[in-house]
Design an enzyme around this catalytic site. Structure first.
Site, PDB file in Angstrom:
ATOM      1  N   HIS A  53       0.691  -1.176  -0.078  1.00 26.40           N
ATOM      2  CA  HIS A  53      -0.033   0.022   0.032  1.00 26.40           C
ATOM      3  C   HIS A  53       0.913   1.375  -0.162  1.00 26.40           C
ATOM      4  O   HIS A  53       2.221   1.109   0.459  1.00 26.40           O
ATOM      5  CB  HIS A  53      -1.059   0.098   1.235  1.00 26.40           C
ATOM      6  N   GLU A  55       0.958   3.794   1.868  1.00 25.28           N
ATOM      7  CA  GLU A  55       1.704   4.068   3.221  1.00 25.28           C
ATOM      8  C   GLU A  55       2.674   3.345   3.640  1.00 25.28           C
ATOM      9  O   GLU A  55       3.699   3.878   4.023  1.00 25.28           O
ATOM     10  CB  GLU A  55       0.524   4.009   4.402  1.00 25.28           C
ATOM     11  N   CYS A  83      -6.014   1.988   6.114  1.00 24.49           N
ATOM     12  CA  CYS A  83      -6.697   0.683   6.315  1.00 24.49           C
ATOM     13  C   CYS A  83      -6.225   0.066   7.652  1.00 24.49           C
ATOM     14  O   CYS A  83      -5.094   0.638   8.345  1.00 24.49           O
ATOM     15  CB  CYS A  83      -6.562  -0.405   5.382  1.00 24.49           C
ATOM     16  N   CYS A  86      -2.286  -0.734   7.563  1.00 24.49           N
ATOM     17  CA  CYS A  86      -1.414   0.624   7.509  1.00 24.49           C
ATOM     18  C   CYS A  86      -1.516   1.114   8.721  1.00 24.49           C
ATOM     19  O   CYS A  86      -0.254   1.749   9.088  1.00 24.49           O
ATOM     20  CB  CYS A  86      -1.916   1.452   6.258  1.00 24.49           C
TER      21      CYS A  86
END
Length: 155
Positions: A53, A55, A83, A86
């Site tokens: 992801h 992040e 999420c 993360c």
């Protein structure tokens, strides 16, 4: 002096890079003392990595730049509310502040579905600011998904 919107614009640039690779257009930057020290964008499809992801990519880049897996004093700017995965990485990195653009009503773990940063039983609590350039961030995501469904692009 740079503002939160300037750093969110940098995160939006990263999101556009993800979109150009047909990844969900989410981007992130890590900032320390007004300087971007980490950048990342979504790459789970192309890298065959469910943890790739934006992040996580930005945290990894910042950790390499700073030579430390802990990132105290750093702020993370991301175009979409993080999420659960993360948020966990953000906590482990000891990020000081999370600034996000669009809310994620399906998987957002910084206030939309759950707020992990407000969970008193966890040992690290970043401050959270949501909604920075939310319309721009949301429009980029909506446009991406509309194009995948064969609809018209908005941005």
């Amino acid at each position: 002096m740079l503002q939160d919107t300037d750093f969110m614009q940098a995160a939006l640039e990263q999101a556009r890079a993800a979109g150009s690779l047909d990844e969900v257009p989410v981007g992130a930057v890590v900032v320390l003392n007004g300087v971007v020290v980490g950048r990342g964008y979504n790459r789970p499809i192309g890298s065959h990595d469910p943890t790739a992801h934006a992040e996580v990519q930005a945290l990894r880049d910042a950790a390499r730049t700073l030579g430390n897996y802990r990132l105290p004093g750093c702020d993370l700017f991301v175009t979409l509310e993080p999420c659960v995965m993360c948020c966990g990485a953000i906590m482990h990195a000891r990020i000081r502040r999370v600034v996000f653009g669009a809310r994620d009503p399906k998987t957002g773990a910084a206030g939309s579905v759950i707020d992990l940063f407000a969970e008193a039983r966890l040992n690290h609590h970043a401050s959270v600011v949501g909604g920075v350039l939310a319309d721009d961030c949301g429009r980029l995501l909506s446009s991406f998904f509309a194009s995948r469904r064969g609809g018209t692009q908005l941005a």
